[in-house]
Design a protein around this motif. Sequence first.
Motif, PDB file in Angstrom:
ATOM      1  N   HIS A  81      22.468 -27.093   8.393  1.00 42.14           N
ATOM      2  CA  HIS A  81      21.615 -28.030   7.645  1.00 42.14           C
ATOM      3  C   HIS A  81      22.339 -28.555   6.410  1.00 42.14           C
ATOM      4  O   HIS A  81      22.272 -29.760   6.101  1.00 42.14           O
ATOM      5  CB  HIS A  81      20.298 -27.348   7.231  1.00 42.14           C
ATOM      6  CG  HIS A  81      19.298 -27.245   8.329  1.00 42.14           C
ATOM      7  ND1 HIS A  81      18.590 -28.309   8.808  1.00 42.14           N
ATOM      8  CD2 HIS A  81      18.885 -26.175   9.053  1.00 42.14           C
ATOM      9  CE1 HIS A  81      17.784 -27.913   9.776  1.00 42.14           C
ATOM     10  NE2 HIS A  81      17.948 -26.612   9.948  1.00 42.14           N
ATOM     11  N   ARG A  82      23.026 -27.652   5.701  1.00 42.51           N
ATOM     12  CA  ARG A  82      23.771 -28.078   4.504  1.00 42.51           C
ATOM     13  C   ARG A  82      24.865 -29.080   4.875  1.00 42.51           C
ATOM     14  O   ARG A  82      25.061 -30.075   4.179  1.00 42.51           O
ATOM     15  CB  ARG A  82      24.384 -26.865   3.808  1.00 42.51           C
ATOM     16  CG  ARG A  82      23.388 -26.055   3.029  1.00 42.51           C
ATOM     17  CD  ARG A  82      24.073 -24.972   2.178  1.00 42.51           C
ATOM     18  NE  ARG A  82      23.205 -23.819   2.119  1.00 42.51           N
ATOM     19  CZ  ARG A  82      23.453 -22.630   2.638  1.00 42.51           C
ATOM     20  NH1 ARG A  82      24.591 -22.400   3.246  1.00 42.51           N
ATOM     21  NH2 ARG A  82      22.579 -21.657   2.543  1.00 42.51           N
ATOM     22  N   GLU A  84      24.902 -31.021   7.489  1.00 41.83           N
ATOM     23  CA  GLU A  84      24.250 -32.270   7.887  1.00 41.83           C
ATOM     24  C   GLU A  84      23.840 -33.075   6.656  1.00 41.83           C
ATOM     25  O   GLU A  84      24.039 -34.290   6.587  1.00 41.83           O
ATOM     26  CB  GLU A  84      23.035 -31.954   8.759  1.00 41.83           C
ATOM     27  CG  GLU A  84      22.315 -33.179   9.276  1.00 41.83           C
ATOM     28  CD  GLU A  84      21.076 -32.829  10.089  1.00 41.83           C
ATOM     29  OE1 GLU A  84      20.475 -33.763  10.632  1.00 41.83           O
ATOM     30  OE2 GLU A  84      20.703 -31.643  10.157  1.00 41.83           O
ATOM     31  N   ASP A  85      23.263 -32.389   5.680  1.00 39.53           N
ATOM     32  CA  ASP A  85      22.859 -33.063   4.446  1.00 39.53           C
ATOM     33  C   ASP A  85      24.071 -33.653   3.724  1.00 39.53           C
ATOM     34  O   ASP A  85      24.015 -34.795   3.217  1.00 39.53           O
ATOM     35  CB  ASP A  85      22.129 -32.101   3.515  1.00 39.53           C
ATOM     36  CG  ASP A  85      20.739 -31.719   4.022  1.00 39.53           C
ATOM     37  OD1 ASP A  85      20.224 -32.408   4.927  1.00 39.53           O
ATOM     38  OD2 ASP A  85      20.177 -30.715   3.521  1.00 39.53           O
ATOM     39  N   ALA A  86      25.156 -32.902   3.691  1.00 40.71           N
ATOM     40  CA  ALA A  86      26.372 -33.395   3.031  1.00 40.71           C
ATOM     41  C   ALA A  86      26.920 -34.619   3.768  1.00 40.71           C
ATOM     42  O   ALA A  86      27.340 -35.599   3.124  1.00 40.71           O
ATOM     43  CB  ALA A  86      27.423 -32.293   2.983  1.00 40.71           C
ATOM     44  N   ARG A 121      25.171 -36.725   5.540  1.00 38.35           N
ATOM     45  CA  ARG A 121      24.229 -37.825   5.281  1.00 38.35           C
ATOM     46  C   ARG A 121      24.514 -38.444   3.911  1.00 38.35           C
ATOM     47  O   ARG A 121      24.541 -39.673   3.774  1.00 38.35           O
ATOM     48  CB  ARG A 121      22.799 -37.303   5.349  1.00 38.35           C
ATOM     49  CG  ARG A 121      21.773 -38.416   5.250  1.00 38.35           C
ATOM     50  CD  ARG A 121      20.324 -37.931   5.328  1.00 38.35           C
ATOM     51  NE  ARG A 121      20.059 -37.189   6.553  1.00 38.35           N
ATOM     52  CZ  ARG A 121      19.626 -35.917   6.593  1.00 38.35           C
ATOM     53  NH1 ARG A 121      19.419 -35.259   5.468  1.00 38.35           N
ATOM     54  NH2 ARG A 121      19.412 -35.316   7.733  1.00 38.35           N
ATOM     55  N   GLU A 122      24.713 -37.593   2.936  1.00 37.54           N
ATOM     56  CA  GLU A 122      25.016 -38.099   1.588  1.00 37.54           C
ATOM     57  C   GLU A 122      26.343 -38.866   1.581  1.00 37.54           C
ATOM     58  O   GLU A 122      26.468 -39.896   0.916  1.00 37.54           O
ATOM     59  CB  GLU A 122      25.068 -36.938   0.584  1.00 37.54           C
ATOM     60  CG  GLU A 122      23.721 -36.329   0.272  1.00 37.54           C
ATOM     61  CD  GLU A 122      22.760 -37.323  -0.343  1.00 37.54           C
ATOM     62  OE1 GLU A 122      23.169 -38.140  -1.209  1.00 37.54           O
ATOM     63  OE2 GLU A 122      21.576 -37.309   0.054  1.00 37.54           O
ATOM     64  N   LYS A 166      25.679 -42.258   3.066  1.00 35.08           N
ATOM     65  CA  LYS A 166      24.996 -43.104   2.091  1.00 35.08           C
ATOM     66  C   LYS A 166      25.986 -43.639   1.064  1.00 35.08           C
ATOM     67  O   LYS A 166      25.964 -44.820   0.703  1.00 35.08           O
ATOM     68  CB  LYS A 166      23.895 -42.317   1.376  1.00 35.08           C
ATOM     69  CG  LYS A 166      22.630 -42.156   2.144  1.00 35.08           C
ATOM     70  CD  LYS A 166      21.602 -41.427   1.263  1.00 35.08           C
ATOM     71  CE  LYS A 166      20.318 -41.162   2.004  1.00 35.08           C
ATOM     72  NZ  LYS A 166      19.348 -40.418   1.158  1.00 35.08           N
TER      73      LYS A 166
END
Length: 131
Positions: A104-105, A107-109, A111-112, A115
């Motif tokens: 999850h971490r 994936e979040d990284a 995604r950021e 962006k």
Amino acid sequence: MKKLIFGAAIALSALAASSAHAQTTTNDPAVAAPQTPQSTQATYDQQHQQRRMADQSVSDSKRAMREQENQTRDLKNQLKAQREQTKQQKEQLKMQREQAKDAHRQEDAAREQMKAQRHAEKEARKAQKAG
């Protein structure tokens, strides 16, 4: 349980011995018949048979007790193995949860990062149009 089995075996042998004694002795001299060699042999055979039955009862009780102890030991070993397996499964679950958190971490990284890249591209296009 052991005491109960041994107590029962002792009580049975005591009962057998006292009943054999009661059958072969009497306090009334008028009733007591002189023992012939045949009646002596029959008395001996009867007492011998009773002793053998008592011995067999003790052996059977000991065998049953050993079987029960073996079953108890086997159950304890099975429970120990199950506890160890449960412990390993919990540890494995903990590791899987940590891996899921890490995924999850990441994936979040990612995604950021996407962006930020889109924002940079947008700013680059704005700068090109303005310039």
